[in-house]
Write an enzyme that holds these catalytic residues in place. Sequence first.
Site, mmCIF file in Angstrom:
data_model
loop_
_atom_site.group_PDB
_atom_site.id
_atom_site.type_symbol
_atom_site.label_atom_id
_atom_site.label_comp_id
_atom_site.label_asym_id
_atom_site.label_seq_id
_atom_site.Cartn_x
_atom_site.Cartn_y
_atom_site.Cartn_z
ATOM 1 N N GLU A 1 -15.075 -37.885 -15.162
ATOM 2 C CA GLU A 1 -16.229 -39.127 -15.238
ATOM 3 C C GLU A 1 -15.565 -40.558 -15.068
ATOM 4 O O GLU A 1 -16.013 -41.196 -14.871
ATOM 5 C CB GLU A 1 -17.021 -38.753 -16.003
ATOM 6 C CG GLU A 1 -17.842 -37.186 -15.020
ATOM 7 C CD GLU A 1 -19.290 -37.591 -14.548
ATOM 8 O OE1 GLU A 1 -19.430 -38.077 -16.157
ATOM 9 O OE2 GLU A 1 -19.687 -36.546 -14.082
ATOM 10 N N HIS B 1 0.950 -17.070 -21.030
ATOM 11 C CA HIS B 1 1.468 -15.406 -19.727
ATOM 12 C C HIS B 1 0.883 -15.790 -18.332
ATOM 13 O O HIS B 1 -0.165 -15.031 -17.660
ATOM 14 C CB HIS B 1 1.446 -14.504 -20.736
ATOM 15 C CG HIS B 1 1.544 -14.159 -21.686
ATOM 16 N ND1 HIS B 1 2.317 -12.801 -21.369
ATOM 17 C CD2 HIS B 1 1.283 -14.594 -22.696
ATOM 18 C CE1 HIS B 1 2.777 -12.552 -23.439
ATOM 19 N NE2 HIS B 1 2.674 -13.992 -23.764
ATOM 20 N N LYS C 1 -26.680 -35.712 -5.087
ATOM 21 C CA LYS C 1 -27.329 -34.972 -6.096
ATOM 22 C C LYS C 1 -27.916 -35.690 -4.850
ATOM 23 O O LYS C 1 -29.570 -35.539 -5.021
ATOM 24 C CB LYS C 1 -27.182 -36.447 -7.381
ATOM 25 C CG LYS C 1 -26.528 -36.367 -8.669
ATOM 26 C CD LYS C 1 -26.893 -36.528 -8.982
ATOM 27 C CE LYS C 1 -25.818 -36.757 -10.947
ATOM 28 N NZ LYS C 1 -26.932 -37.938 -11.848
#
EC number: 5.3.1.9
Lengths: 433, 433
Positions: free
Chosen positions: A274, A295, A406
Amino acid sequence: MYVDIGNALSSVATPGVSCDSLERLDERVADAHERIERGITDREFGYAALALPEDTDADVIETAVEPLDDIDVDAVLTVGIGGSALGAATVSGALGPGSAGTFVLDNVDPRRTARLLDDLPLADTAVHVVSRSGTTAETLANFLVVRDAYEAEGVDWTERTVVTTGPDGPLRTLADEEDLPALDVPDGVPGRFSALSTVGLVPAAIQGHDVSGLLAGGQAGRESLSGSLFDCPAYALGAISYALEERGASQHVCMPYSEDLEFFAEWFAQLWAESLGKDGLGQTPVRALGATDQHSQLQLYRAGRHDKQVTFVRPREHPAVPIPETDVEGLSYLGGSTLGDLLDAEFEATEASLAAAGLPNVRVEIDRLDAESVGELLYGYEAACVLAGELMGVETFTQPAVEWGKRAARGLLGGGEFEEADAVAEKQRLLVE
Amino acid sequence: MYVDIGNALSSVATPGVSCDSLERLDERVADAHERIERGITDREFGYAALALPEDTDADVIETAVEPLDDIDVDAVLTVGIGGSALGAATVSGALGPGSAGTFVLDNVDPRRTARLLDDLPLADTAVHVVSRSGTTAETLANFLVVRDAYEAEGVDWTERTVVTTGPDGPLRTLADEEDLPALDVPDGVPGRFSALSTVGLVPAAIQGHDVSGLLAGGQAGRESLSGSLFDCPAYALGAISYALEERGASQHVCMPYSEDLEFFAEWFAQLWAESLGKDGLGQTPVRALGATDQHSQLQLYRAGRHDKQVTFVRPREHPAVPIPETDVEGLSYLGGSTLGDLLDAEFEATEASLAAAGLPNVRVEIDRLDAESVGELLYGYEAACVLAGELMGVETFTQPAVEWGKRAARGLLGGGEFEEADAVAEKQRLLVE
């Protein structure tokens, strides 16, 4: 905090930074440091975050959570999202559960939420609800659901809830009406930089962790800021990350060798993405975990593109958990050492294996996972991020690109007319089923 | 499984793939499909994984865990690492805990291990220990510690342990000596492709999940394989990822909109990184989580470099968790809807916001989080990965680059002479403290 950038030098890695380049970069670090110091002194927006160790009052937090002493708190549930949840999760995660388990409701997933509220002993669960505006849809929806669950069980939520919010808005009103302990979010501090404030420290206080120690660690980080990357661990990290990104490391893998730093890696991911992800720049933060991801991700890191910086983060000391002796053939070499020895060997081997493959990597260490070291680590990463932002010339403390979504979501939910919501219906489809 | 690649077309995104290019690529998909079919039919190394839905016997697994019926199992602890742990965690994570919680010991972190063994009700905890060779250092060290904890509490671990391993090695010997239920790891299947086998299904069986349903879902995926990416969802995903990587999407963000698919994102990260991260190629898998990471990563995805593919993964149906009505000003639009509605709106808004920013994204959907759909999802991703490997021309089923570090670690632990261990001491240092 100790930062070793030796494996990011051009003598080891590609991309890598030459010592001469670092010397030249250090002149820019000195200028950036002046800018940062001025910002801190004047408590400018964003820079104010780096004054938090001084500005946050541990007593205020501890007094606010005192009423919870009447309850035998077994679990602390943080209700927030993004910077309103990750700081608390990171601090409490790194220090361990203390006297009460750490739980976070930072998503609006119905299965998870229902299961969590089913599993938690609500009578013994404290809730910390955090939203600066008091209107964050995810947080408020979750809080309404949580409150309902308490009421359904006949447990008084008002005796178990602490609110951290801005000077007004629905959460402030609620706190006033119900006489809840209410704390202020700090002024001028974006959520992702607020770990060392009320936002990040309330759960730790409830769990009995050393809040003053966390702030003292932050203060040690504050005092270590200086005009040269060769003297300041935080700036060494910020400057090398900037220089590696310029040279092609468009990804920044954060790989703690500690399970208790898993939330830290998430916190880093938000801080970095951000703050620095703008103007077509910004390393993609990639979360990994040692030794497990050896792994999983190591094959790619060694044999894939050289477009990554790997930063290892580790405590130097571990509690001793001995590996029992065994006479099983081929395994006897393990017996008599500890899990910590094994983890350390895996770490050193992995670090060397990246260096041998010429992939740039950085080692960040703290002494151990205690309050001071964790406070210093968080502060150091914030300062590294702010420095990187200065060197990149981006606006570190805003996040304008998230507003579009938003507005679209709010429109879809019937919360008003937003043209962004219309774009959703126009989606280009090529469905294969 | 439904795969929508509309938002990865060049009419929407940069990088993006034109419809003409996809048509041409589809000819290569047809050839690759023939190669894959031949590999499956002949049970060639690696390709054998795509025959698992047929080759895995649910009855064998269910019979092996029957002795645990004598115990009231509350928790299942998988001891393994990498592919020996992630498949089980993914399956059990996606289906939820069922009759017993899911726990995984896939690291050698002393703090976490000690705390976990302290917290688990060992008398009611089943252990599934997995290592093909029976000598994996991390797994065996952890198992020795676990066994010790049972003995210290006076709980008989032999009544609670199921072993999955190869035809010989220390774990096989132990199983024989102690008369433990022991299952075979499948032949010719690398760990990261073994979710739909004994390796991944034992914990699910103990938890009472529908093992046959998981395999039936896998079989549906098997039957959907066809010679065209326009007819086969798995190939659509594999081909578009390949084409986007060729055009600059060096990162592949896996962003489930479901908390219960968090382990899935980790599983994907291993599958993609170890299989395709070679020869200077391979997308870096990046794990994200919706809606949470909208408040963390979205700024970067929209405003940073166009070097990413974002793949959303989501169930189409959610359990209903209503958001209580509220008269709080500015929030009343939330009341009366459900958390699932909110999650869906956030998803659609985020997908549209990436499309509006021109970042390529793909939508993968399943009907719901049940055994069939989860089996199909895992199979589909494996087939996508195998197809991408064919198109890239890499050796999908090996992971040669991890050997260096394994030898170095073993040398450091006194398990033999390895020149790689010497490199550790020669580290280039530039320490800032």
